[in-house]
Design a protein around this motif. Sequence first.
Motif, PDB file in Angstrom:
ATOM      1  N   ARG A 164     -12.125  20.837  53.283  1.00  0.00           N
ATOM      2  CA  ARG A 164     -10.995  21.704  52.898  1.00  0.00           C
ATOM      3  C   ARG A 164     -10.203  22.151  54.124  1.00  0.00           C
ATOM      4  O   ARG A 164      -8.968  22.188  54.094  1.00  0.00           O
ATOM      5  CB  ARG A 164     -11.500  22.921  52.126  1.00  0.00           C
ATOM      6  CG  ARG A 164     -11.827  22.602  50.698  1.00  0.00           C
ATOM      7  CD  ARG A 164     -12.183  23.840  49.905  1.00  0.00           C
ATOM      8  NE  ARG A 164     -12.378  23.467  48.501  1.00  0.00           N
ATOM      9  CZ  ARG A 164     -13.349  23.926  47.748  1.00  0.00           C
ATOM     10  NH1 ARG A 164     -14.204  24.817  48.213  1.00  0.00           N
ATOM     11  NH2 ARG A 164     -13.459  23.521  46.505  1.00  0.00           N
ATOM     12  N   ALA A 165     -10.916  22.482  55.188  1.00  0.00           N
ATOM     13  CA  ALA A 165     -10.232  22.929  56.413  1.00  0.00           C
ATOM     14  C   ALA A 165      -9.333  21.826  56.963  1.00  0.00           C
ATOM     15  O   ALA A 165      -8.157  22.055  57.252  1.00  0.00           O
ATOM     16  CB  ALA A 165     -11.258  23.366  57.455  1.00  0.00           C
ATOM     17  N   LEU A 166      -9.868  20.620  57.083  1.00  0.00           N
ATOM     18  CA  LEU A 166      -9.074  19.549  57.667  1.00  0.00           C
ATOM     19  C   LEU A 166      -8.003  19.039  56.710  1.00  0.00           C
ATOM     20  O   LEU A 166      -6.913  18.662  57.143  1.00  0.00           O
ATOM     21  CB  LEU A 166      -9.982  18.406  58.135  1.00  0.00           C
ATOM     22  CG  LEU A 166      -9.361  17.464  59.159  1.00  0.00           C
ATOM     23  CD1 LEU A 166      -8.805  18.216  60.373  1.00  0.00           C
ATOM     24  CD2 LEU A 166     -10.368  16.427  59.600  1.00  0.00           C
ATOM     25  N   CYS A 217     -16.030  14.798  46.896  1.00  0.00           N
ATOM     26  CA  CYS A 217     -14.656  14.288  46.746  1.00  0.00           C
ATOM     27  C   CYS A 217     -13.930  14.972  45.598  1.00  0.00           C
ATOM     28  O   CYS A 217     -12.769  15.344  45.744  1.00  0.00           O
ATOM     29  CB  CYS A 217     -14.670  12.779  46.536  1.00  0.00           C
ATOM     30  SG  CYS A 217     -14.473  11.883  48.063  1.00  0.00           S
ATOM     31  N   ARG A 218     -14.617  15.130  44.489  1.00  0.00           N
ATOM     32  CA  ARG A 218     -13.970  15.800  43.343  1.00  0.00           C
ATOM     33  C   ARG A 218     -13.655  17.258  43.688  1.00  0.00           C
ATOM     34  O   ARG A 218     -12.601  17.767  43.319  1.00  0.00           O
ATOM     35  CB  ARG A 218     -14.836  15.676  42.102  1.00  0.00           C
ATOM     36  CG  ARG A 218     -14.806  14.259  41.518  1.00  0.00           C
ATOM     37  CD  ARG A 218     -15.444  14.163  40.146  1.00  0.00           C
ATOM     38  NE  ARG A 218     -16.846  14.564  40.127  1.00  0.00           N
ATOM     39  CZ  ARG A 218     -17.874  13.755  40.388  1.00  0.00           C
ATOM     40  NH1 ARG A 218     -17.661  12.499  40.683  1.00  0.00           N
ATOM     41  NH2 ARG A 218     -19.110  14.204  40.336  1.00  0.00           N
ATOM     42  N   LYS A 219     -14.552  17.942  44.384  1.00  0.00           N
ATOM     43  CA  LYS A 219     -14.282  19.330  44.794  1.00  0.00           C
ATOM     44  C   LYS A 219     -13.066  19.412  45.713  1.00  0.00           C
ATOM     45  O   LYS A 219     -12.345  20.405  45.703  1.00  0.00           O
ATOM     46  CB  LYS A 219     -15.497  19.927  45.514  1.00  0.00           C
ATOM     47  CG  LYS A 219     -16.651  20.252  44.610  1.00  0.00           C
ATOM     48  CD  LYS A 219     -17.802  20.803  45.429  1.00  0.00           C
ATOM     49  CE  LYS A 219     -19.044  20.984  44.609  1.00  0.00           C
ATOM     50  NZ  LYS A 219     -20.176  21.440  45.444  1.00  0.00           N
ATOM     51  N   LEU A 220     -12.860  18.368  46.510  1.00  0.00           N
ATOM     52  CA  LEU A 220     -11.716  18.343  47.422  1.00  0.00           C
ATOM     53  C   LEU A 220     -10.425  17.920  46.733  1.00  0.00           C
ATOM     54  O   LEU A 220      -9.363  17.943  47.342  1.00  0.00           O
ATOM     55  CB  LEU A 220     -12.000  17.411  48.613  1.00  0.00           C
ATOM     56  CG  LEU A 220     -13.103  17.876  49.559  1.00  0.00           C
ATOM     57  CD1 LEU A 220     -13.382  16.804  50.615  1.00  0.00           C
ATOM     58  CD2 LEU A 220     -12.760  19.208  50.211  1.00  0.00           C
ATOM     59  N   GLY A 221     -10.505  17.536  45.462  1.00  0.00           N
ATOM     60  CA  GLY A 221      -9.314  17.185  44.710  1.00  0.00           C
ATOM     61  C   GLY A 221      -9.091  15.692  44.529  1.00  0.00           C
ATOM     62  O   GLY A 221      -8.101  15.287  43.918  1.00  0.00           O
ATOM     63  N   PHE A 222      -9.966  14.857  45.064  1.00  0.00           N
ATOM     64  CA  PHE A 222      -9.839  13.415  44.870  1.00  0.00           C
ATOM     65  C   PHE A 222     -10.136  13.074  43.419  1.00  0.00           C
ATOM     66  O   PHE A 222     -10.978  13.705  42.782  1.00  0.00           O
ATOM     67  CB  PHE A 222     -10.824  12.657  45.772  1.00  0.00           C
ATOM     68  CG  PHE A 222     -10.426  12.590  47.216  1.00  0.00           C
ATOM     69  CD1 PHE A 222      -9.867  11.435  47.745  1.00  0.00           C
ATOM     70  CD2 PHE A 222     -10.637  13.665  48.065  1.00  0.00           C
ATOM     71  CE1 PHE A 222      -9.518  11.362  49.080  1.00  0.00           C
ATOM     72  CE2 PHE A 222     -10.292  13.607  49.399  1.00  0.00           C
ATOM     73  CZ  PHE A 222      -9.725  12.450  49.918  1.00  0.00           C
TER      74      PHE A 222
END
Length: 167
Positions: free
Chosen positions: A108-110, A137-142
């Motif tokens: 999330r930071a990067l 990946c799903r948590k990051l929005g992928f």
Amino acid sequence: MTTARLEVRPPRESDRARFVELFRDEDFMVFSPRILTESEAEARFDHMLAVCGTIPFGKQPVVELSSGLIVGYTGVDRIDLAGETWLEWGYRLVPEVRGLGYATEAGRALLSRARRTYPGALLAIIAPDNLSSQRVCRKLGFAFWKQAPVEGDLRNLYTLCAEDPVS
């Protein structure tokens, strides 16, 4: 970039020995085809430095603030897939910190930096049996795109438009 528990920063020459060690470790490289030789690990670190010189969210060390240790990396590299060049998002952590939410926190930071500098799509390539990485990946929005062969192995492909908000 600093989060509650981590620092994500560009690689430095002083990180070389740690990354050469990690790239040669079976547990760290578990979802890679094989561990690297010393010269391959050196070349991979050189490549990491070069990519970060041109892409502000290239693969970068993840440093655990409480210990000061590099516990992995997160970020992108370029990959050619089916005649198209992509920025491929990835991460890798030492076994001792897996399952603590570090991959999501560092990602999330990067990704916040990626959103400020890159309007295109990112690709994540994950082994079908790596369920933990698929959850990250799903948590990051992928979003799942498809299964396809990548360098001879069947992989799950996920995409994310860098402009999309994080879930």
